[in-house]
Design a protein around this motif. Structure first.
Motif, PDB file in Angstrom:
ATOM      1  N   ASP A 261      -7.716   4.573   1.652  1.00 12.79           N
ATOM      2  CA  ASP A 261      -8.681   5.655   1.416  1.00 12.79           C
ATOM      3  C   ASP A 261      -9.078   6.336   2.726  1.00 12.79           C
ATOM      4  O   ASP A 261      -9.274   7.554   2.760  1.00 12.79           O
ATOM      5  N   ALA A 262      -9.184   5.575   3.812  1.00  9.23           N
ATOM      6  CA  ALA A 262      -9.510   6.155   5.119  1.00  9.23           C
ATOM      7  C   ALA A 262      -8.358   7.024   5.632  1.00  9.23           C
ATOM      8  O   ALA A 262      -8.589   8.015   6.324  1.00  9.23           O
ATOM      9  N   LEU A 263      -7.126   6.674   5.285  1.00  7.54           N
ATOM     10  CA  LEU A 263      -5.958   7.458   5.681  1.00  7.54           C
ATOM     11  C   LEU A 263      -5.935   8.805   4.965  1.00  7.54           C
ATOM     12  O   LEU A 263      -5.565   9.818   5.554  1.00  7.54           O
TER      13      LEU A 263
ATOM     14  N   ILE B 117       4.414   5.369   8.644  1.00  6.43           N
ATOM     15  CA  ILE B 117       3.194   5.600   9.411  1.00  6.43           C
ATOM     16  C   ILE B 117       2.882   4.349  10.210  1.00  6.43           C
ATOM     17  O   ILE B 117       2.698   3.265   9.655  1.00  6.43           O
ATOM     18  N   GLU B 118       2.820   4.533  11.541  1.00 10.92           N
ATOM     19  CA  GLU B 118       2.511   3.441  12.471  1.00 10.92           C
ATOM     20  C   GLU B 118       1.326   3.868  13.311  1.00 10.92           C
ATOM     21  O   GLU B 118       1.395   4.855  14.043  1.00 10.92           O
TER      22      GLU B 118
ATOM     23  N   MET C 242       0.805  -1.196   0.000  1.00 10.41           N
ATOM     24  CA  MET C 242       0.000   0.000   0.000  1.00 10.41           C
ATOM     25  C   MET C 242       0.852   1.265   0.000  1.00 10.41           C
ATOM     26  O   MET C 242       0.407   2.298  -0.446  1.00 10.41           O
ATOM     27  N   GLY C 243       2.060   1.165   0.525  1.00 11.17           N
ATOM     28  CA  GLY C 243       2.939   2.329   0.519  1.00 11.17           C
ATOM     29  C   GLY C 243       3.229   2.829  -0.884  1.00 11.17           C
ATOM     30  O   GLY C 243       3.231   4.037  -1.139  1.00 11.17           O
ATOM     31  N   ASP C 244       3.452   1.890  -1.799  1.00  9.85           N
ATOM     32  CA  ASP C 244       3.710   2.276  -3.186  1.00  9.85           C
ATOM     33  C   ASP C 244       2.488   2.946  -3.801  1.00  9.85           C
ATOM     34  O   ASP C 244       2.621   3.901  -4.568  1.00  9.85           O
TER      35      ASP C 244
ATOM     36  N   ASP D 271       2.134   0.584   8.358  1.00 15.32           N
ATOM     37  CA  ASP D 271       1.985  -0.625   9.162  1.00 15.32           C
ATOM     38  C   ASP D 271       0.870  -1.509   8.605  1.00 15.32           C
ATOM     39  O   ASP D 271       0.162  -1.133   7.661  1.00 15.32           O
ATOM     40  N   ALA D 272       0.725  -2.685   9.168  1.00 13.45           N
ATOM     41  CA  ALA D 272      -0.182  -3.707   8.636  1.00 13.45           C
ATOM     42  C   ALA D 272      -1.648  -3.288   8.632  1.00 13.45           C
ATOM     43  O   ALA D 272      -2.452  -3.873   7.910  1.00 13.45           O
ATOM     44  N   SER D 273      -2.011  -2.265   9.396  1.00 14.06           N
ATOM     45  CA  SER D 273      -3.414  -1.830   9.405  1.00 14.06           C
ATOM     46  C   SER D 273      -3.807  -1.170   8.081  1.00 14.06           C
ATOM     47  O   SER D 273      -4.990  -0.992   7.810  1.00 14.06           O
ATOM     48  N   TYR D 274      -2.830  -0.818   7.268  1.00 11.74           N
ATOM     49  CA  TYR D 274      -3.096  -0.221   5.957  1.00 11.74           C
ATOM     50  C   TYR D 274      -2.837  -1.246   4.855  1.00 11.74           C
ATOM     51  O   TYR D 274      -2.002  -1.050   3.990  1.00 11.74           O
ATOM     52  N   SER D 275      -3.558  -2.359   4.921  1.00 17.96           N
ATOM     53  CA  SER D 275      -3.297  -3.452   3.988  1.00 17.96           C
ATOM     54  C   SER D 275      -4.308  -3.554   2.850  1.00 17.96           C
ATOM     55  O   SER D 275      -4.196  -4.436   2.013  1.00 17.96           O
ATOM     56  N   SER D 276      -5.285  -2.632   2.825  1.00 13.38           N
ATOM     57  CA  SER D 276      -6.290  -2.674   1.760  1.00 13.38           C
ATOM     58  C   SER D 276      -6.484  -1.268   1.197  1.00 13.38           C
ATOM     59  O   SER D 276      -6.109  -0.267   1.821  1.00 13.38           O
ATOM     60  N   SER D 277      -7.080  -1.204   0.030  1.00 16.01           N
ATOM     61  CA  SER D 277      -7.337   0.111  -0.564  1.00 16.01           C
ATOM     62  C   SER D 277      -8.341   0.902   0.278  1.00 16.01           C
ATOM     63  O   SER D 277      -8.267   2.121   0.347  1.00 16.01           O
TER      64      SER D 277
END
Length: 103
Positions: free
Chosen positions: A45-47, A63-64, A1-3, A35-41
């Motif tokens: 989008d929520a970020l 981002i952690e 997701m970082g990319d 971090d792993a909590s950002y593993s989906s689109s």
């Protein structure tokens, strides 16, 4: 997701039907570590509900923990966001340069 976050930012631009690094990046993409909590689109989008932050002059973003980024956030240099509270924290608009923001 970082990319994907980097691709959505101003570190990349459309040119000739392709997505390429902005010339100011001099061929070096920003390193974005989520971090792993950002593993989906959906979590990405929520970020960034109001669009991606500026990463044009960012070398590394980490981002952690749970955040949302307000419109107008600019990251420059090496920036780290750490939130251990478990509550979503909104990072207000502004420029964060070589910073460690902790919650």
């Amino acid at each position: 997701m970082g990319d994907l976050l980097a691709l959505r930012s101003d570190a990349y631009e459309a040119a000739g039907g392709r997505v390429v690094l902005a010339p100011e990046r001099e061929g070096v993409p920003p390193l974005v570590l989520l971090d792993a909590s950002y593993s989906s689109s959906d979590s990405l989008d929520a970020l960034i509900p109001d669009g991606a932050p500026s990463l044009l002059r960012c070398t590394r973003l980490t981002i952690e923990g749970p955040f949302t980024l307000a419109s107008g956030v600019v990251f420059e240099g090496d920036v780290r966001l750490t939130n251990g509270s478990g509550r979503v924290r909104q990072l207000p608009a502004g420029t964060y340069k070589d910073a460690h923001v902790r919650e």
